[in-house]
Scaffold this motif. Sequence first.
Motif, PDB file in Angstrom:
ATOM      1  N   LEU A  49      52.501 -22.985 126.965  1.00 13.35           N
ATOM      2  CA  LEU A  49      53.449 -23.835 127.459  1.00 13.35           C
ATOM      3  C   LEU A  49      54.973 -23.409 127.971  1.00 13.35           C
ATOM      4  N   GLN A  50      55.373 -22.622 126.985  1.00 16.01           N
ATOM      5  CA  GLN A  50      56.688 -21.949 126.930  1.00 16.01           C
ATOM      6  C   GLN A  50      56.533 -20.394 127.403  1.00 16.01           C
ATOM      7  N   ARG A  51      56.468 -20.309 128.790  1.00 19.38           N
ATOM      8  CA  ARG A  51      56.226 -19.096 129.270  1.00 19.38           C
ATOM      9  C   ARG A  51      57.126 -17.907 128.948  1.00 19.38           C
ATOM     10  N   THR A  52      58.377 -18.383 128.970  1.00 21.51           N
ATOM     11  CA  THR A  52      59.561 -17.535 128.509  1.00 21.51           C
ATOM     12  C   THR A  52      59.402 -16.755 127.191  1.00 21.51           C
ATOM     13  N   LYS A  53      58.435 -17.471 126.344  1.00 21.78           N
ATOM     14  CA  LYS A  53      58.253 -16.717 124.966  1.00 21.78           C
ATOM     15  C   LYS A  53      56.914 -16.194 124.782  1.00 21.78           C
ATOM     16  N   LEU A  54      56.262 -15.781 125.899  1.00 25.11           N
ATOM     17  CA  LEU A  54      54.839 -15.477 125.810  1.00 25.11           C
ATOM     18  C   LEU A  54      54.661 -14.155 125.231  1.00 25.11           C
ATOM     19  N   CYS A  55      55.802 -13.324 125.381  1.00 25.54           N
ATOM     20  CA  CYS A  55      56.122 -11.996 124.493  1.00 25.54           C
ATOM     21  C   CYS A  55      55.991 -11.966 123.171  1.00 25.54           C
ATOM     22  N   GLU A  56      56.648 -13.045 122.646  1.00 27.88           N
ATOM     23  CA  GLU A  56      56.773 -13.108 121.279  1.00 27.88           C
ATOM     24  C   GLU A  56      55.613 -13.803 120.498  1.00 27.88           C
ATOM     25  N   LEU A  57      54.415 -14.099 121.464  1.00 30.62           N
ATOM     26  CA  LEU A  57      53.286 -14.650 120.625  1.00 30.62           C
ATOM     27  C   LEU A  57      52.393 -13.967 120.612  1.00 30.62           C
ATOM     28  N   ASN A  58      51.304 -14.067 119.604  1.00 33.48           N
ATOM     29  CA  ASN A  58      50.224 -13.095 119.327  1.00 33.48           C
ATOM     30  C   ASN A  58      48.920 -14.113 119.782  1.00 33.48           C
ATOM     31  N   PHE A 100      52.869  10.252 127.812  1.00 38.62           N
ATOM     32  CA  PHE A 100      52.323   9.433 129.014  1.00 38.62           C
ATOM     33  C   PHE A 100      51.773   8.090 128.749  1.00 38.62           C
ATOM     34  N   HIS A 101      52.325   7.619 127.404  1.00 37.31           N
ATOM     35  CA  HIS A 101      51.914   6.255 126.912  1.00 37.31           C
ATOM     36  C   HIS A 101      52.985   5.217 127.097  1.00 37.31           C
ATOM     37  N   GLN A 102      53.316   5.132 128.501  1.00 42.43           N
ATOM     38  CA  GLN A 102      54.559   4.008 129.035  1.00 42.43           C
ATOM     39  C   GLN A 102      54.085   4.082 130.483  1.00 42.43           C
ATOM     40  N   SER A 112      45.998  -4.739 126.773  1.00 42.42           N
ATOM     41  CA  SER A 112      46.045  -4.990 125.188  1.00 42.42           C
ATOM     42  C   SER A 112      47.245  -4.353 124.577  1.00 42.42           C
ATOM     43  N   LEU A 113      48.256  -4.489 125.526  1.00 43.75           N
ATOM     44  CA  LEU A 113      49.760  -3.884 125.216  1.00 43.75           C
ATOM     45  C   LEU A 113      50.675  -4.901 124.975  1.00 43.75           C
ATOM     46  N   SER A 114      51.599  -4.990 124.073  1.00 40.01           N
ATOM     47  CA  SER A 114      52.669  -5.833 123.803  1.00 40.01           C
ATOM     48  C   SER A 114      53.713  -5.587 125.036  1.00 40.01           C
ATOM     49  N   CYS A 115      54.463  -6.720 125.227  1.00 39.87           N
ATOM     50  CA  CYS A 115      55.630  -6.483 126.347  1.00 39.87           C
ATOM     51  C   CYS A 115      56.619  -5.563 125.993  1.00 39.87           C
ATOM     52  N   ASP A 116      56.829  -5.181 124.654  1.00 37.70           N
ATOM     53  CA  ASP A 116      57.744  -3.934 124.240  1.00 37.70           C
ATOM     54  C   ASP A 116      57.185  -2.665 124.601  1.00 37.70           C
ATOM     55  N   GLU A 117      55.776  -2.307 124.565  1.00 32.88           N
ATOM     56  CA  GLU A 117      55.356  -0.940 124.972  1.00 32.88           C
ATOM     57  C   GLU A 117      54.931  -0.960 126.219  1.00 32.88           C
ATOM     58  N   GLY A 118      54.489  -2.135 126.962  1.00 33.99           N
ATOM     59  CA  GLY A 118      53.910  -1.961 128.132  1.00 33.99           C
ATOM     60  C   GLY A 118      54.636  -2.229 129.385  1.00 33.99           C
ATOM     61  N   PHE A 119      54.229  -2.838 130.422  1.00 32.10           N
ATOM     62  CA  PHE A 119      55.130  -2.961 131.669  1.00 32.10           C
ATOM     63  C   PHE A 119      56.121  -3.909 131.335  1.00 32.10           C
ATOM     64  N   GLY A 120      57.373  -3.790 131.943  1.00 31.69           N
ATOM     65  CA  GLY A 120      58.443  -4.759 131.589  1.00 31.69           C
ATOM     66  C   GLY A 120      58.115  -6.161 132.165  1.00 31.69           C
ATOM     67  N   VAL A 121      58.385  -6.978 131.509  1.00 35.91           N
ATOM     68  CA  VAL A 121      57.996  -8.345 132.041  1.00 35.91           C
ATOM     69  C   VAL A 121      59.296  -9.027 132.387  1.00 35.91           C
ATOM     70  N   GLY A 122      59.204  -9.734 133.616  1.00 36.59           N
ATOM     71  CA  GLY A 122      60.490 -10.192 134.417  1.00 36.59           C
ATOM     72  C   GLY A 122      61.593 -10.938 133.573  1.00 36.59           C
ATOM     73  N   HIS A 123      60.951 -11.985 132.800  1.00 36.22           N
ATOM     74  CA  HIS A 123      62.020 -12.884 132.325  1.00 36.22           C
ATOM     75  C   HIS A 123      62.725 -12.127 131.092  1.00 36.22           C
ATOM     76  N   MET A 124      62.160 -11.006 130.483  1.00 42.37           N
ATOM     77  CA  MET A 124      62.759 -10.113 129.648  1.00 42.37           C
ATOM     78  C   MET A 124      63.781  -9.232 130.141  1.00 42.37           C
ATOM     79  N   ARG A 125      63.488  -8.755 131.221  1.00 37.10           N
ATOM     80  CA  ARG A 125      64.319  -7.841 131.882  1.00 37.10           C
ATOM     81  C   ARG A 125      64.758  -8.227 133.104  1.00 37.10           C
ATOM     82  N   ASP A 126      65.788  -7.609 133.701  1.00 40.58           N
ATOM     83  CA  ASP A 126      66.120  -7.772 135.325  1.00 40.58           C
ATOM     84  C   ASP A 126      65.117  -7.070 136.040  1.00 40.58           C
ATOM     85  N   THR A 127      64.151  -7.935 136.712  1.00 34.78           N
ATOM     86  CA  THR A 127      63.258  -7.415 137.688  1.00 34.78           C
ATOM     87  C   THR A 127      62.786  -6.031 137.294  1.00 34.78           C
ATOM     88  N   LYS A 128      62.197  -5.711 136.645  1.00 35.06           N
ATOM     89  CA  LYS A 128      61.993  -4.472 136.203  1.00 35.06           C
ATOM     90  C   LYS A 128      61.256  -3.570 137.256  1.00 35.06           C
TER      91      LYS A 128
END
Length: 475
Positions: free
Chosen positions: A229-238, A30-32, A85-101
């Motif tokens: 400033l670069q919102r499309t790269k938020l998931c890549e930043l710590n 259930f960790h998803q 406290s989850l990364s984009c890869d393990e948490g909810f799908g983020v819109g600019h990474m995937r098609d309207t998840k």
Amino acid sequence: MKMMKITSWVLLIWVFLSILAHGFSSMDDFHQAFPIVEPDPDHTRLQLSREGLEAIEKITLPIAAVAVIGPYRSGKSFLLNQLLSLSCDEGFGVGHMRDTKTKGIWIWGTPIEVKVDGVKTAVLYLDTEGFESIGKSNVYDDRIFALATVMSSVLIYNLPETVREADISRLSFAVELAEEFYGRDKMLLLTQLSFYGSYSEIFYVNQIRESLAMMGDNSLAFSLPQPHLQRTKLCELNDTELDPGYVRKREQLKEVVASIVRPKILQGKMLNGKEFVSFLEKIIEALNKGEIPSTGSLVEVFNKKIVERCLKLYSERISVLKLPLSEASLHGAHEESKDAAMRAFEEQHFGRNHAKKSADQLDEEIQKVLNNLIISNEYQSSKLCETLYTTCEDNMDQLQVLRLPSMAKFNAGFLRCNESFQQQCVGPAKANYEHRMSKVGDSPLRGCSNIHTVLAVVWEVEIRASVAITAVQQP
């Protein structure tokens, strides 16, 4: 040959167990994020997704829900990942990474366990489909909004920079729903400030506070700077690469949410997983019935079963009455049964201001049952009084045909008849039959339509007989 068969069976069993193991491991993971509500093919109505509901049903603790709502691609999923406290890869799908998840409403499968006022509580985080995206009807957005509002203990309205008139309308609706169903759930209006805004943060916060002033103490505003400033790269930043002001305010936001979250309480009872799912099913049914969801329509659907139960209570109490009854006795029994049904409704009903329609409906249904009961009582009363009247009439007819009727026998017969009639004839038909008992018939010799007339005739016959006997005895 025999060895080959054994080998085949072993292989089949191994494959079967492997499939089962795979199935159980995926079900228990259930960790998803899971969908719990999805749009129908026309994207107008809502339907449940069993996949996510299984994760909720396993929860035995009281449940609290934190839902994030807002416009399409306003950063809701990213915000939820940050709160968890989850990364984009393990948490909810983020819109600019995937098609309207996010379609419908999704839930993070692993609840956060906290203590609220000493009660161990499982806090669920919900991600919702954004408003105003392409290919959806406005009524679908309204349904998602209403559902998230009624489900959540804390509702976070995520706004990009400024508050529009449509947002105020939705907020008012959300506060009305929360007040109507629960009375104390919190609305948190979150605005994300732009790095390039021409107005200051203070202006935005004041604008939001003014918008929320009409909504009472259950609403509060919180501003959150843009993380980068670069919102499309938020998931890549710590965190070290994000804006320090954002990180500081994000941690404050976590504390605010933790301080205001409360277990979901419905009719005075905290809901566990199975009860929460049952509640969710009722909400979906209510939302899909109305063309446009409103507080009144939701309350009405929720109260439907309660009205039915209270009407059944009234009907069961009234059905034990032995008819016929006097009108006063029937009215008294009705009032007692109605009071019991209305008290039950007051204790169980949903809604504070919109329950009157359901109460009026219960009153109307009770009146229908009463009307049928009155008709039945009239019929039973007429049937009983007619039987008593006919019996009395037959008895008087038998006395009338005596060769020399006795006045004493008629008096005694009439008194017995009248006493039996008065004691046993009850209900609305009694007055009519009393009138018939005293009414003059069309001939005293054709029956006993009027007892007093018959007695007068008998008296005259006896006098004439006495005179005749006296005349014969005289010398």
